[in-house]
Design a protein around this motif. Structure first.
Motif, PDB file in Angstrom:
ATOM      1  N   ASN A  15       4.179   0.905   8.849  1.00  0.00           N
ATOM      2  CA  ASN A  15       2.943   0.131   8.962  1.00  0.00           C
ATOM      3  C   ASN A  15       2.625  -0.613   7.674  1.00  0.00           C
ATOM      4  OD1 ASN A  15       2.605   1.038  11.590  1.00  0.00           O
ATOM      5  ND2 ASN A  15       1.296   2.745  11.008  1.00  0.00           N
ATOM      6  N   ASN A  16       2.760   0.079   6.533  1.00  0.00           N
ATOM      7  CA  ASN A  16       2.460  -0.566   5.258  1.00  0.00           C
ATOM      8  C   ASN A  16       3.500  -1.640   4.925  1.00  0.00           C
ATOM      9  OD1 ASN A  16       0.332   1.170   5.140  1.00  0.00           O
ATOM     10  ND2 ASN A  16       1.069   2.355   3.386  1.00  0.00           N
TER      11      ASN A  16
ATOM     12  N   GLU B 174       6.086   6.633   9.659  1.00  0.00           N
ATOM     13  CA  GLU B 174       5.173   5.720  10.350  1.00  0.00           C
ATOM     14  C   GLU B 174       4.301   4.979   9.336  1.00  0.00           C
ATOM     15  OE1 GLU B 174       3.743   3.929  13.899  1.00  0.00           O
ATOM     16  OE2 GLU B 174       5.494   5.187  13.455  1.00  0.00           O
ATOM     17  N   CYS B 175       3.850   5.699   8.316  1.00  0.00           N
ATOM     18  CA  CYS B 175       3.047   5.071   7.273  1.00  0.00           C
ATOM     19  C   CYS B 175       3.848   3.983   6.552  1.00  0.00           C
ATOM     20  CB  CYS B 175       2.582   6.132   6.266  1.00  0.00           C
ATOM     21  SG  CYS B 175       1.628   5.457   4.877  1.00  0.00           S
TER      22      CYS B 175
ATOM     23  N   GLU C  45       3.614  12.149   8.642  1.00  0.00           N
ATOM     24  CA  GLU C  45       3.859  10.873   9.319  1.00  0.00           C
ATOM     25  C   GLU C  45       4.299   9.808   8.315  1.00  0.00           C
ATOM     26  OE1 GLU C  45       3.809  10.493  12.551  1.00  0.00           O
ATOM     27  OE2 GLU C  45       3.251  12.593  12.845  1.00  0.00           O
ATOM     28  N   LEU C  46       5.072  10.251   7.320  1.00  0.00           N
ATOM     29  CA  LEU C  46       5.486   9.346   6.242  1.00  0.00           C
ATOM     30  C   LEU C  46       6.226   8.125   6.776  1.00  0.00           C
ATOM     31  CD1 LEU C  46       5.918   8.618   3.254  1.00  0.00           C
ATOM     32  CD2 LEU C  46       7.949  10.085   3.285  1.00  0.00           C
TER      33      LEU C  46
ATOM     34  N   CYS D 283       2.060   5.269   0.376  1.00  0.00           N
ATOM     35  CA  CYS D 283       1.963   6.406   1.296  1.00  0.00           C
ATOM     36  C   CYS D 283       2.095   7.704   0.509  1.00  0.00           C
ATOM     37  CB  CYS D 283       3.079   6.337   2.348  1.00  0.00           C
ATOM     38  SG  CYS D 283       3.036   4.892   3.411  1.00  0.00           S
ATOM     39  N   LYS D 284       1.658   8.797   1.110  1.00  0.00           N
ATOM     40  CA  LYS D 284       1.846  10.109   0.503  1.00  0.00           C
ATOM     41  C   LYS D 284       3.226  10.630   0.863  1.00  0.00           C
ATOM     42  CE  LYS D 284      -2.931  11.745   0.216  1.00  0.00           C
ATOM     43  NZ  LYS D 284      -3.879  12.836   0.596  1.00  0.00           N
TER      44      LYS D 284
ATOM     45  N   GLU E 132       0.839  -1.195   0.000  1.00  0.00           N
ATOM     46  CA  GLU E 132       0.000   0.000   0.000  1.00  0.00           C
ATOM     47  C   GLU E 132       0.872   1.241   0.000  1.00  0.00           C
ATOM     48  OE1 GLU E 132      -3.682   1.943   2.605  1.00  0.00           O
ATOM     49  OE2 GLU E 132      -2.985  -0.111   2.996  1.00  0.00           O
TER      50      GLU E 132
ATOM     51  N   ASP F 145       3.153  13.327   3.407  1.00  0.00           N
ATOM     52  CA  ASP F 145       2.574  12.996   4.715  1.00  0.00           C
ATOM     53  C   ASP F 145       3.574  13.306   5.829  1.00  0.00           C
ATOM     54  OD1 ASP F 145       1.410  11.897   6.954  1.00  0.00           O
ATOM     55  OD2 ASP F 145       0.929   9.970   6.017  1.00  0.00           O
TER      56      ASP F 145
END
Length: 243
Positions: free
Chosen positions: A41-42, A37-38, A34-35, A28-29, A26, A32
């Motif tokens: 998680n992804n 962290e994204c 919180e890049l 991420c932006k 998935e 972002d």
């Protein structure tokens, strides 16, 4: 005219070989706040699929990872080869931290494993902690709760009219709470000497691991590089993030 046709066909082949990231990763932006962290998680959500391997992206399976030969030499003092090696435990991995800096073109990745277990047929000859050692046969090594820190400097290159990520430099550092070793058939099968050497190696596992660590880190670095380069080679830069 023929040269222009060749160049056109080459560019077409490169462009047609480009892919999007697979659906199990998935996006991420990039903007972002919180890049990191994204991405962590992804990345964790995608790990099980990545580790199974993906033929379309030329990613090998890590469950288990099999290698016809691994070299864990210690300079000129010890020649140590594992043939028909099998490595298990990658499926227990979790990403603990991601740091991605697009402007500095730098990535840091920290991963934790419950264990890494290696077994295969070894050949060894030389000195280990200045003690002569030689043998060949079955061996296994188990690392408990290892943590890997992987860092990478990257650049963006042009390939067939598209921009792709490319690794410039990478390093890996694999730390562990404990290592257990077992080598069969040491010293031409001398059971007393073999048992004593196995005991010595396990009593001094931290020093032994320290001797082997340079080769182990290079192995881990190569494995991570291979996975990242497989996606970098196929997927253009703009398809790694949501704009």
């Amino acid at each position: 005219m023929f040269l222009k046709l060749q160049l056109f066909l080459s560019a077409f082949i490169v462009l047609s070989s480009s892919l999007k990231l697979p659906s199990y990763i998935e996006l991420c932006k990039l903007s972002d706040p919180e890049l990191n962290e994204c991405m962590k998680n992804n990345g964790n959500a995608a790990l099980s699929s990545i580790l199974k391997g993906d033929k379309q992206y030329k990613v090998r399976s890590f469950i288990p990872l099999r290698s016809p030969e691994m070299n864990l030499n210690i300079g000129e003092s010890l020649k140590f080869t594992i043939k028909n090696a099998s490595m298990a435990g990658f499926e227990t991995s979790r990403i603990q931290k991601v740091r991605f800096d697009f402007n500095a073109k730098y990535v840091e990745l920290i991963m934790h494993f419950d264990y890494i277990h290696v077994e295969g047929n070894y050949e060894m000859n030389g000195e280990l902690l200045v003690i002569p050692i030689f043998g060949n046969g079955y061996m296994n090594v188990s690392l408990s709760q290892p943590v890997c820190t992987y860092t990478m400097d990257f650049e963006i290159i042009s390939k067939g009219g598209e921009k792709h990520y490319s690794i410039v430099k990478a390093d890996a550092d694999l730390r562990t709470r404990k290592v257990t070793f077992y080598f069969s058939n040491l010293f031409n099968g001398n059971e007393r000497l073999g048992n004593n050497m196995n005991q010595f190696i396990n009593d001094n596992w931290a020093d032994v691991y320290g001797e082997l660590k340079y080769s182990i880190n290079n192995l881990i670095k190569t494995l991570v590089n291979d996975v990242l380069e497989a996606y970098f080679d196929k997927v253009p830069v703009e398809d790694f993030f949501i704009s």
